[in-house]
Design a protein around this motif. Structure first.
Motif, PDB file in Angstrom:
ATOM      1  N   GLY A  43       0.793  -1.216   0.000  1.00  0.00           N
ATOM      2  CA  GLY A  43       0.000   0.000   0.000  1.00  0.00           C
ATOM      3  C   GLY A  43       0.826   1.267   0.000  1.00  0.00           C
ATOM      4  N   THR A  44       2.017   1.225  -0.546  1.00  0.00           N
ATOM      5  CA  THR A  44       2.853   2.413  -0.637  1.00  0.00           C
ATOM      6  C   THR A  44       3.380   2.512  -2.062  1.00  0.00           C
ATOM      7  N   ARG A  45       4.233   3.467  -2.336  1.00  0.00           N
ATOM      8  CA  ARG A  45       4.812   3.584  -3.674  1.00  0.00           C
ATOM      9  C   ARG A  45       6.271   3.143  -3.635  1.00  0.00           C
ATOM     10  N   GLY A  46       6.843   2.973  -4.818  1.00  0.00           N
ATOM     11  CA  GLY A  46       8.209   2.497  -4.930  1.00  0.00           C
ATOM     12  C   GLY A  46       9.236   3.570  -4.642  1.00  0.00           C
ATOM     13  N   VAL A  47      10.422   3.398  -5.201  1.00  0.00           N
ATOM     14  CA  VAL A  47      11.525   4.317  -4.923  1.00  0.00           C
ATOM     15  C   VAL A  47      11.903   5.047  -6.204  1.00  0.00           C
ATOM     16  N   ASP A  48      12.639   6.139  -6.025  1.00  0.00           N
ATOM     17  CA  ASP A  48      13.051   6.960  -7.165  1.00  0.00           C
ATOM     18  C   ASP A  48      14.476   6.666  -7.611  1.00  0.00           C
ATOM     19  N   ALA A  49      15.247   6.020  -6.754  1.00  0.00           N
ATOM     20  CA  ALA A  49      16.623   5.681  -7.102  1.00  0.00           C
ATOM     21  C   ALA A  49      17.054   4.476  -6.278  1.00  0.00           C
ATOM     22  N   VAL A  50      17.933   3.675  -6.866  1.00  0.00           N
ATOM     23  CA  VAL A  50      18.524   2.525  -6.174  1.00  0.00           C
ATOM     24  C   VAL A  50      20.036   2.696  -6.215  1.00  0.00           C
ATOM     25  N   VAL A  51      20.660   2.619  -5.045  1.00  0.00           N
ATOM     26  CA  VAL A  51      22.117   2.651  -4.945  1.00  0.00           C
ATOM     27  C   VAL A  51      22.593   1.261  -4.542  1.00  0.00           C
ATOM     28  N   VAL A  52      23.603   0.763  -5.214  1.00  0.00           N
ATOM     29  CA  VAL A  52      24.194  -0.535  -4.892  1.00  0.00           C
ATOM     30  C   VAL A  52      25.581  -0.289  -4.307  1.00  0.00           C
ATOM     31  N   ASP A  53      25.835  -0.852  -3.117  1.00  0.00           N
ATOM     32  CA  ASP A  53      27.145  -0.686  -2.497  1.00  0.00           C
ATOM     33  C   ASP A  53      27.678  -2.037  -2.011  1.00  0.00           C
ATOM     34  N   VAL A  54      28.759  -2.026  -1.245  1.00  0.00           N
ATOM     35  CA  VAL A  54      29.410  -3.275  -0.835  1.00  0.00           C
ATOM     36  C   VAL A  54      29.180  -3.590   0.633  1.00  0.00           C
ATOM     37  N   GLU A  55      28.189  -2.959   1.271  1.00  0.00           N
ATOM     38  CA  GLU A  55      27.857  -3.278   2.654  1.00  0.00           C
ATOM     39  C   GLU A  55      26.968  -4.522   2.694  1.00  0.00           C
ATOM     40  N   ALA A  56      27.105  -5.321   3.740  1.00  0.00           N
ATOM     41  CA  ALA A  56      26.243  -6.499   3.920  1.00  0.00           C
ATOM     42  C   ALA A  56      24.968  -6.060   4.625  1.00  0.00           C
ATOM     43  N   ASN A  57      24.216  -5.184   3.953  1.00  0.00           N
ATOM     44  CA  ASN A  57      23.045  -4.575   4.584  1.00  0.00           C
ATOM     45  C   ASN A  57      22.158  -3.995   3.488  1.00  0.00           C
ATOM     46  N   ALA A  58      21.044  -3.425   3.878  1.00  0.00           N
ATOM     47  CA  ALA A  58      20.154  -2.709   2.970  1.00  0.00           C
ATOM     48  C   ALA A  58      19.419  -1.651   3.782  1.00  0.00           C
ATOM     49  N   SER A  59      18.932  -0.611   3.119  1.00  0.00           N
ATOM     50  CA  SER A  59      18.249   0.453   3.845  1.00  0.00           C
ATOM     51  C   SER A  59      17.414   1.282   2.881  1.00  0.00           C
ATOM     52  N   VAL A  60      16.497   2.061   3.446  1.00  0.00           N
ATOM     53  CA  VAL A  60      15.740   3.050   2.679  1.00  0.00           C
ATOM     54  C   VAL A  60      15.840   4.388   3.387  1.00  0.00           C
ATOM     55  N   THR A  61      15.737   5.449   2.624  1.00  0.00           N
ATOM     56  CA  THR A  61      15.742   6.787   3.196  1.00  0.00           C
ATOM     57  C   THR A  61      15.106   7.732   2.188  1.00  0.00           C
ATOM     58  N   HIS A  62      14.986   8.990   2.576  1.00  0.00           N
ATOM     59  CA  HIS A  62      14.449  10.002   1.671  1.00  0.00           C
ATOM     60  C   HIS A  62      15.587  10.799   1.052  1.00  0.00           C
ATOM     61  N   LEU A  63      15.407  11.154  -0.197  1.00  0.00           N
ATOM     62  CA  LEU A  63      16.307  12.075  -0.876  1.00  0.00           C
ATOM     63  C   LEU A  63      15.587  13.409  -0.996  1.00  0.00           C
ATOM     64  N   GLY A  64      16.161  14.452  -0.423  1.00  0.00           N
ATOM     65  CA  GLY A  64      15.469  15.725  -0.441  1.00  0.00           C
ATOM     66  C   GLY A  64      14.188  15.642   0.359  1.00  0.00           C
ATOM     67  N   LEU A  65      13.137  16.266  -0.159  1.00  0.00           N
ATOM     68  CA  LEU A  65      11.882  16.318   0.585  1.00  0.00           C
ATOM     69  C   LEU A  65      10.953  15.147   0.292  1.00  0.00           C
ATOM     70  N   ARG A  66      10.933  14.649  -0.948  1.00  0.00           N
ATOM     71  CA  ARG A  66       9.921  13.657  -1.292  1.00  0.00           C
ATOM     72  C   ARG A  66      10.465  12.418  -1.995  1.00  0.00           C
ATOM     73  N   ARG A  67      11.649  12.484  -2.569  1.00  0.00           N
ATOM     74  CA  ARG A  67      12.154  11.335  -3.322  1.00  0.00           C
ATOM     75  C   ARG A  67      12.598  10.231  -2.362  1.00  0.00           C
ATOM     76  N   ARG A  68      12.495   9.000  -2.821  1.00  0.00           N
ATOM     77  CA  ARG A  68      12.843   7.843  -2.009  1.00  0.00           C
ATOM     78  C   ARG A  68      14.050   7.117  -2.585  1.00  0.00           C
ATOM     79  N   LEU A  69      14.910   6.664  -1.683  1.00  0.00           N
ATOM     80  CA  LEU A  69      16.129   5.972  -2.083  1.00  0.00           C
ATOM     81  C   LEU A  69      16.186   4.605  -1.421  1.00  0.00           C
TER      82      LEU A  69
END
Length: 430
Positions: free
Chosen positions: A166-192
């Motif tokens: 019941g939510t919307r997707g993300v605006d960008a995906v970053v791939v890194d070398v950490e053994a983890n995952a996370s979500v956050t906001h970019l600016g005011l409304r974009r999702r990462l």
């Protein structure tokens, strides 16, 4: 003692029960837990880390009982919205208010003291206020960013998981070398969405969907600790704490300065601890609810499997370090990543070969130590138990072989790039 391939068969020196274990891993007894944790809990956390870890343990255990009772028809968990949330926001606004005051006083000093000593004082305060300002998240030039045109199948999967929740997707995906995952906001409304490739690689397709469900589940539940107001206030306080940290090997003047900064350092630490206290329950509750989202999207089995993989992240790190060092010795050292081929496959092969007895040992060690992903997460073994104590949930989102292969193809370039960088620079040095 008898050996068969990688298996060692011996008797427990404590209770005499037969032990079957893999020679690559710790020998321990499941019956009496002899040698289950040979290294012990390790170095005890200090300062704010100790406070945060303690809060994670306390609220994690309380919320486990509440949410388990709720699932069994009990009284249920109280709402995540309590008096602590508004208090946290008020305290965070006070922190930002201090930054505004510093900027205003600095501007006044600059104008009134133009050409004199007051001007230097004003410039200092303006520079301090600028460094303490609330800063929104932004992408850096070093981030490995995948946009929709780069990975349409991956984004389609993320969108499907998000729609299920019941939510919307993300605006960008970053791939890194950490053994983890996370979500956050970019600016005011974009999702990462940030995907750690070492974790993503060792997960099954359904476990990956559970991971996406967990991370996107955070967008459907409030978590004031990572919200814009409170999150930026914690960042400002961390900057304050950096400025007043004690100088190492001080001379006489520096020793006096260190001593003079003690009250301010204690005050800043106290405010940060209070913010942690006010936001801890909502943060812990958000993690449990996100686990529920992981089960709804990727199935209970997928979510529990994800927990097991999170339990052995240390093994992921150790394996990558070993593989990296070995490949660098066979190659040209720090100058290149010519031996990067097969790095991720070697990691997957090792994790797939970990016997169930080692996963069980890690689960028991996690229960003894109160293992959690970090200080903002409830104990992992409680998260796992809560999923298993509930009614099993089938997967709402699935990934067939074709879809999995399409996503793997979209990640191929970044997989190769990150493998070469890891081999060239060493894992943990990036």
């Amino acid at each position: 003692m008898r050996t068969a391939g990688e298996e060692i068969v011996s008797s427990c020196p404590h209770c005499g029960v037969e032990i079957r274990t893999d020679r690559r891993f710790t020998t321990w007894c499941a019956a009496c837990e002899w040698n289950v944790d040979p290294q012990g809990p390790g170095k005890e956390k200090r300062g704010l880390d100790r406070v945060r870890r303690g809060l994670a343990q306390r609220y994690g255990a309380r919320l486990f009982d509440e949410l388990r009772d709720s699932g069994r028809g009990g009284k249920g968990s109280r709402s995540g919205r309590t008096w602590s949330g508004p208090l946290a926001y008020a305290l965070a606004l006070a922190v930002h208010g201090l930054t505004v005051v510093l900027g205003a006083v600095g501007l006044w000093g600059l104008v009134r003291g133009w050409g004199g000593l007051g001007m230097a004082f004003g410039l200092f305060l303006l520079a301090l206020a600028w460094s303490l300002r609330p800063r929104l998240n932004r992408l850096s030039d070093d981030d490995r960013v995948l946009l929709r045109d780069d990975a349409p199948e991956l984004y389609a999967l993320v969108d499907e998981v998000a729609a299920t929740l019941g939510t919307r997707g993300v605006d960008a995906v970053v791939v890194d070398v950490e053994a983890n995952a996370s979500v956050t906001h970019l600016g005011l409304r974009r999702r990462l969405l940030t995907l750690g490739l070492p974790l993503w690689e060792v997960l099954s397709p359904q476990q990956r969907i559970a991971l996406l469900g967990h991370e996107l589940g955070h967008f459907t539940h409030g978590d004031t600790r990572h919200g814009m107001v409170v999150g930026t206030a914690i960042r400002s306080l961390s900057t304050w704490l950096y400025y007043v940290r004690p100088m190492p090997d001080p001379n006489v003047v520096q020793a006096v300065t260190n001593l003079a900064c003690v009250p301010l350092r204690l005050l800043i630490s106290a405010v940060m601890a209070l913010l942690d206290l006010l936001t801890a329950r909502a943060s812990q509750r958000g993690e449990y609810l996100a686990d529920g989202a992981a089960a709804r999207t990727g199935s209970t089995e997928g979510a529990v499997g994800l927990m097991d993989r999170l339990m052995v992240t240390d093994s992921i790190v150790t394996t990558l370090q070993r593989e990296t060092n070995s490949r660098r010795l066979r190659g040209t050292g720090r100058g290149g990543g010519q031996n990067a081929d097969g790095l991720w496959e070697a990691l997957v092969s090792h994790l797939d070969s970990v016997p169930e007895s080692e996963f069980e040992r890690q689960r028991r060690v996690g229960a003894l130590r109160g293992h959690s992903v970090d200080a903002s997460h409830p104990p992992t073994h409680l998260r796992r138990r809560l999923l298993l104590d509930g009614t099993p949930v089938p997967a709402a989102v699935t990934a067939d072989t074709a879809r999995t292969e399409h996503i793997a193809g979209e990640l191929a370039d970044v997989r190769g790039t990150l493998a070469r960088e890891v081999v060239r620079d060493g894992y943990g040095d990036l």
